[in-house]
Design a protein around this motif. Structure first.
Motif, PDB file in Angstrom:
ATOM      1  N   UNK A   1     -25.606 -14.251 -26.490  1.00 14.60           N
ATOM      2  CA  UNK A   1     -24.316 -15.116 -26.408  1.00 14.60           C
ATOM      3  C   UNK A   1     -23.454 -14.602 -27.606  1.00 14.60           C
ATOM      4  N   UNK A   2     -24.085 -14.240 -28.432  1.00 18.71           N
ATOM      5  CA  UNK A   2     -23.222 -13.846 -29.709  1.00 18.71           C
ATOM      6  C   UNK A   2     -22.308 -12.319 -29.602  1.00 18.71           C
ATOM      7  N   UNK A   3     -22.821 -11.691 -28.707  1.00 13.54           N
ATOM      8  CA  UNK A   3     -21.864 -10.410 -28.306  1.00 13.54           C
ATOM      9  C   UNK A   3     -20.717 -10.878 -27.765  1.00 13.54           C
ATOM     10  N   UNK A   4     -20.797 -12.055 -26.937  1.00 14.41           N
ATOM     11  CA  UNK A   4     -19.407 -12.494 -26.481  1.00 14.41           C
ATOM     12  C   UNK A   4     -18.616 -13.298 -27.421  1.00 14.41           C
ATOM     13  N   UNK A   5     -19.104 -13.892 -28.488  1.00 15.94           N
ATOM     14  CA  UNK A   5     -18.172 -14.617 -29.314  1.00 15.94           C
ATOM     15  C   UNK A   5     -17.740 -13.471 -30.259  1.00 15.94           C
ATOM     16  N   UNK A   6     -18.280 -12.475 -30.933  1.00 12.35           N
ATOM     17  CA  UNK A   6     -17.665 -11.309 -31.726  1.00 12.35           C
ATOM     18  C   UNK A   6     -16.696 -10.732 -30.856  1.00 12.35           C
ATOM     19  N   UNK A   7     -16.765 -10.377 -29.477  1.00 18.28           N
ATOM     20  CA  UNK A   7     -15.964  -9.859 -28.448  1.00 18.28           C
ATOM     21  C   UNK A   7     -14.485 -10.838 -28.497  1.00 18.28           C
ATOM     22  N   UNK A   8     -14.624 -12.168 -28.662  1.00 25.44           N
ATOM     23  CA  UNK A   8     -13.634 -12.993 -28.340  1.00 25.44           C
ATOM     24  C   UNK A   8     -12.747 -12.943 -29.615  1.00 25.44           C
ATOM     25  N   UNK A   9     -13.310 -12.826 -30.803  1.00 28.03           N
ATOM     26  CA  UNK A   9     -12.517 -12.767 -32.040  1.00 28.03           C
ATOM     27  C   UNK A   9     -11.786 -11.434 -31.936  1.00 28.03           C
ATOM     28  N   UNK A  10     -12.582 -10.173 -31.828  1.00 21.40           N
ATOM     29  CA  UNK A  10     -11.625  -8.801 -31.571  1.00 21.40           C
ATOM     30  C   UNK A  10     -10.554  -9.267 -30.744  1.00 21.40           C
ATOM     31  N   UNK A  11     -10.780  -9.641 -29.513  1.00 18.50           N
ATOM     32  CA  UNK A  11      -9.663  -9.800 -28.395  1.00 18.50           C
ATOM     33  C   UNK A  11      -8.520 -10.860 -29.171  1.00 18.50           C
ATOM     34  N   UNK A  12      -8.730 -11.773 -30.001  1.00 20.51           N
ATOM     35  CA  UNK A  12      -7.815 -12.568 -30.416  1.00 20.51           C
ATOM     36  C   UNK A  12      -6.844 -11.852 -31.295  1.00 20.51           C
ATOM     37  N   UNK A  13      -7.492 -11.004 -32.071  1.00 24.67           N
ATOM     38  CA  UNK A  13      -6.641 -10.337 -33.109  1.00 24.67           C
ATOM     39  C   UNK A  13      -6.010  -9.262 -32.188  1.00 24.67           C
TER      40      UNK A  13
ATOM     41  N   UNK B   1     -16.075  -5.030 -39.219  1.00 22.73           N
ATOM     42  CA  UNK B   1     -16.980  -5.740 -40.353  1.00 22.73           C
ATOM     43  C   UNK B   1     -17.044  -7.390 -39.946  1.00 22.73           C
ATOM     44  N   UNK B   2     -18.272  -7.927 -40.296  1.00 24.98           N
ATOM     45  CA  UNK B   2     -18.291  -9.569 -40.272  1.00 24.98           C
ATOM     46  C   UNK B   2     -18.186  -9.739 -41.554  1.00 24.98           C
ATOM     47  N   UNK B   3     -17.351 -10.541 -41.987  1.00 27.30           N
ATOM     48  CA  UNK B   3     -17.273 -10.993 -43.487  1.00 27.30           C
ATOM     49  C   UNK B   3     -16.637 -12.671 -43.123  1.00 27.30           C
ATOM     50  N   UNK B   4     -17.182 -13.517 -43.919  1.00 29.09           N
ATOM     51  CA  UNK B   4     -16.959 -14.885 -43.946  1.00 29.09           C
ATOM     52  C   UNK B   4     -16.722 -15.447 -42.364  1.00 29.09           C
ATOM     53  N   UNK B   5     -17.562 -15.179 -41.771  1.00 34.81           N
ATOM     54  CA  UNK B   5     -17.647 -15.582 -40.337  1.00 34.81           C
ATOM     55  C   UNK B   5     -16.597 -15.035 -39.466  1.00 34.81           C
ATOM     56  N   UNK B   6     -16.189 -14.127 -39.737  1.00 29.64           N
ATOM     57  CA  UNK B   6     -15.128 -13.290 -39.048  1.00 29.64           C
ATOM     58  C   UNK B   6     -15.210 -12.080 -38.798  1.00 29.64           C
ATOM     59  N   UNK B   7     -14.843 -11.484 -37.605  1.00 25.31           N
ATOM     60  CA  UNK B   7     -14.885  -9.995 -37.453  1.00 25.31           C
ATOM     61  C   UNK B   7     -13.622  -9.390 -37.772  1.00 25.31           C
ATOM     62  N   UNK B   8     -13.550  -8.656 -38.693  1.00 23.68           N
ATOM     63  CA  UNK B   8     -12.372  -8.049 -39.176  1.00 23.68           C
ATOM     64  C   UNK B   8     -12.399  -6.229 -39.266  1.00 23.68           C
ATOM     65  N   UNK B   9     -11.127  -5.969 -38.801  1.00 20.93           N
ATOM     66  CA  UNK B   9     -10.783  -4.621 -39.149  1.00 20.93           C
ATOM     67  C   UNK B   9     -10.660  -4.008 -40.386  1.00 20.93           C
TER      68      UNK B   9
END
Length: 305
Positions: free
Chosen positions: A117-129, A149-157
């Motif tokens: 399920x975490x795959x979807x959570x990460x994908x949602x973060x990318x989609x939000x940005x 990269x994942x830093x501070x509970x956030x997927x970052x570019x």
């Protein structure tokens, strides 16, 4: 285009010709189409320094970093720090720029030991940005796990070198994430180009060695999706994206959000051992980073995997 070759060893000092700032190289972090990125230090602070041979290409990236320092109130990508020229020897001149160093885990490392399920959570973060980026008139272009990269509970570019204005030709891409390579569309910069790359990032969590197209690229991809060890709901979202059913990052994010909603259980944290730990981290990634939990009517403590 031939990539520039640099081999800066630890301890090398890159001193700017114009601003005179001195950066001490620590180690190589990676390389892109027009430059090499190093971890460096100045006055006890760590930064990422990118050096290349083409001033025009690097200046485009610098302009993007400045532009995305705050798009619609949201910070996209690392912060810009400095830009200058480096003259290591007589007659040589290399442009470079310095940006914020994001110390995090690779997306694949972050997902180790976590449920699918975490795959979807990460994908949602990318989609939000991507929502903010697309609304500003750009697509990311070379979207791939190497640039996340994942830093501070956030997927970052961490690299904006492939960012392209909507309507133009994609200037940088990696075949595995490129819809043109798989026969699912053109290399025209439009939101759907990035959405396809998001589906490939999701697939890569299952196929970390990636894979190449066979005689029929579309059939290769469809077969890999069928065999993928991902929740069936995620597979349906990926397939729908390939079919062109999502025209914006918002639409695809909402589709994934509805799937995660199905995981909500009306159970108190104390009833299930370990729920509070998983829920807290999930809730932080969903709520703090990019989406309001109240939007979906989700209570942080009612989320469980």
């Amino acid at each position: 285009m031939k990539k520039p070759v640099f081999n800066l060893t630890s301890g090398t000092v890159v001193r700017g010709k114009w601003n005179h700032h001195a950066y001490h190289i620590i180690q190589k972090l990676g390389e892109g189409a027009c430059g090499v990125v190093y971890l460096c230090q100045k006055n006890g602070e760590k930064y990422a320094l990118k050096v290349g041979t083409e001033s025009s290409r690097l200046m485009l990236e610098v302009n993007m970093l400045k532009k995305f320092s705050k798009v619609q109130g949201v910070k996209l990508g690392p912060s810009f720090v400095d830009v200058d020229d480096w003259l290591p020897t007589e007659g040589s001149n290399y442009p470079f720029y310095v940006m914020e160093y994001i110390n995090g885990q690779s997306f694949s490392e972050f997902l180790k030991g976590k449920k699918k399920e975490w795959v979807g959570i990460g994908a949602m973060q990318v989609l939000s940005d991507l929502e903010h980026l697309h609304n500003a008139g750009y697509v990311f272009g070379d979207l791939k796990t190497d640039n996340l990269l994942v830093a501070d509970s956030k997927v970052q570019w961490i690299d904006v070198g492939g960012v392209t204005g909507i309507g133009r030709a994609i200037k940088e891409y990696t075949e595995f994430y490129d819809r043109g390579y798989w026969g699912y569309g053109s290399r025209r910069a439009e939101p759907s180009y990035d959405l396809f790359a998001v589906t490939m990032i999701m697939l890569e969590t299952v196929y970390p060695q990636r894979f190449t197209a066979k005689k029929d690229p579309k059939m290769t991809l469809q077969d890999k999706l069928k065999q993928a060890d991902l929740p069936s709901d995620y597979k349906r979202v990926i397939s729908a994206c390939w079919q062109g059913r999502y025209h914006s990052a918002t639409e695809m994010k909402e589709a994934l959000g509805h799937i995660l909603m199905k995981r909500v259980q009306p159970t108190k944290p104390s009833v299930r051992k370990g729920i509070q730990t998983d829920s807290s981290e999930w809730g932080e990634m969903l709520g703090v980073s990019f989406i309001s939990l109240s939007f979906y009517g989700i209570s942080m403590w009612n989320l469980w995997l």
